[in-house]
Design a protein around this motif. Sequence first.
Motif, PDB file in Angstrom:
ATOM      1  N   GLU A 156       0.823  -1.201   0.000  1.00  0.00           N
ATOM      2  CA  GLU A 156       0.000   0.000   0.000  1.00  0.00           C
ATOM      3  C   GLU A 156       0.860   1.256   0.000  1.00  0.00           C
ATOM      4  O   GLU A 156       0.547   2.250  -0.667  1.00  0.00           O
ATOM      5  CB  GLU A 156      -0.936   0.005   1.216  1.00  0.00           C
ATOM      6  N   LEU A 159       2.501   1.649  -3.529  1.00  0.00           N
ATOM      7  CA  LEU A 159       1.530   2.100  -4.520  1.00  0.00           C
ATOM      8  C   LEU A 159       1.114   3.548  -4.270  1.00  0.00           C
ATOM      9  O   LEU A 159       0.792   4.276  -5.213  1.00  0.00           O
ATOM     10  CB  LEU A 159       0.310   1.179  -4.512  1.00  0.00           C
ATOM     11  N   SER A 164       0.913   5.555 -10.336  1.00  0.00           N
ATOM     12  CA  SER A 164       0.751   5.026 -11.698  1.00  0.00           C
ATOM     13  C   SER A 164       0.962   3.518 -11.763  1.00  0.00           C
ATOM     14  O   SER A 164       0.732   2.912 -12.804  1.00  0.00           O
ATOM     15  CB  SER A 164       1.731   5.718 -12.649  1.00  0.00           C
ATOM     16  N   LEU A 165       1.378   2.905 -10.653  1.00  0.00           N
ATOM     17  CA  LEU A 165       1.637   1.466 -10.631  1.00  0.00           C
ATOM     18  C   LEU A 165       0.469   0.722 -10.010  1.00  0.00           C
ATOM     19  O   LEU A 165      -0.436   1.304  -9.417  1.00  0.00           O
ATOM     20  CB  LEU A 165       2.919   1.168  -9.853  1.00  0.00           C
ATOM     21  N   ASP A 166       0.488  -0.597 -10.155  1.00  0.00           N
ATOM     22  CA  ASP A 166      -0.471  -1.466  -9.479  1.00  0.00           C
ATOM     23  C   ASP A 166       0.269  -2.715  -9.015  1.00  0.00           C
ATOM     24  O   ASP A 166       1.478  -2.864  -9.244  1.00  0.00           O
ATOM     25  CB  ASP A 166      -1.650  -1.831 -10.403  1.00  0.00           C
ATOM     26  N   ALA A 167      -0.433  -3.629  -8.361  1.00  0.00           N
ATOM     27  CA  ALA A 167       0.214  -4.797  -7.766  1.00  0.00           C
ATOM     28  C   ALA A 167       0.910  -5.659  -8.813  1.00  0.00           C
ATOM     29  O   ALA A 167       2.009  -6.180  -8.584  1.00  0.00           O
ATOM     30  CB  ALA A 167      -0.826  -5.624  -7.003  1.00  0.00           C
ATOM     31  N   GLU A 168       0.308  -5.819  -9.986  1.00  0.00           N
ATOM     32  CA  GLU A 168       0.910  -6.645 -11.027  1.00  0.00           C
ATOM     33  C   GLU A 168       2.190  -6.012 -11.560  1.00  0.00           C
ATOM     34  O   GLU A 168       3.179  -6.708 -11.814  1.00  0.00           O
ATOM     35  CB  GLU A 168      -0.091  -6.846 -12.172  1.00  0.00           C
ATOM     36  N   LYS A 169       2.204  -4.706 -11.698  1.00  0.00           N
ATOM     37  CA  LYS A 169       3.412  -4.033 -12.160  1.00  0.00           C
ATOM     38  C   LYS A 169       4.529  -4.147 -11.130  1.00  0.00           C
ATOM     39  O   LYS A 169       5.705  -4.273 -11.491  1.00  0.00           O
ATOM     40  CB  LYS A 169       3.114  -2.567 -12.478  1.00  0.00           C
TER      41      LYS A 169
END
Length: 211
Positions: A156, A159, A164-169
């Motif tokens: 958390e 991010l 601009s990022l998410d968990a997969e990135k």
Amino acid sequence: MLKASEAAVVSRVSLRDVNRVIDEHILPDAFVSSDNGRYVLAGACSLIPFYFASARRLTSEERLSAIRTAEPRLARSRALPWAALLREDWTLRDDFLTIDLLPFMKDTGERLDDLAAARELVTTSPDILGRTPVIRGTRVPVYDVEASVAAGHPMERILAAWPSLDAEKLRLATIYAEANPLRGRPRASTDLPEGSVIITDRRVPRVRKAE
């Protein structure tokens, strides 16, 4: 062919273990190249975790025999798509011993997909931070992201620092950084990475020693 560091990520083992299977000729020589660096055939990455994971149940001779038996089949990975390889029978039989390599093949296929996605995620440009590898579509350095993950910062918080990022990135950035480790000692810096925001700026006063 994959770099040794990439093979380590795909095989889910350490770089030291990859170098070991090369140095000790655990992998067939046909699956390894030492021209301008160390490289391993992508399909052979299924044999590396098999060798180490089966050590408690199989002798070294049995594991090496299984690898040599699988060699002709894996040699076809140079020409066949991975999906086609997974449709083949990967059961190896030798007298009373039966070994199924399919679980290792499936896991290797998934990790190869992850590596391909990680490569696609990261880009470099002379116009963006002097060719520093960044997450595509952003100015977020991939190695800064990996360092935050490696430091154990909560997802958390990471991010929030890079919206601009998410968990997969984050996951793919870590895979990319592990597959392409930086050379030399990282440059120390007190500055926040470009594109990040301050979560908290609480400062702890320095305690002076009593004289």
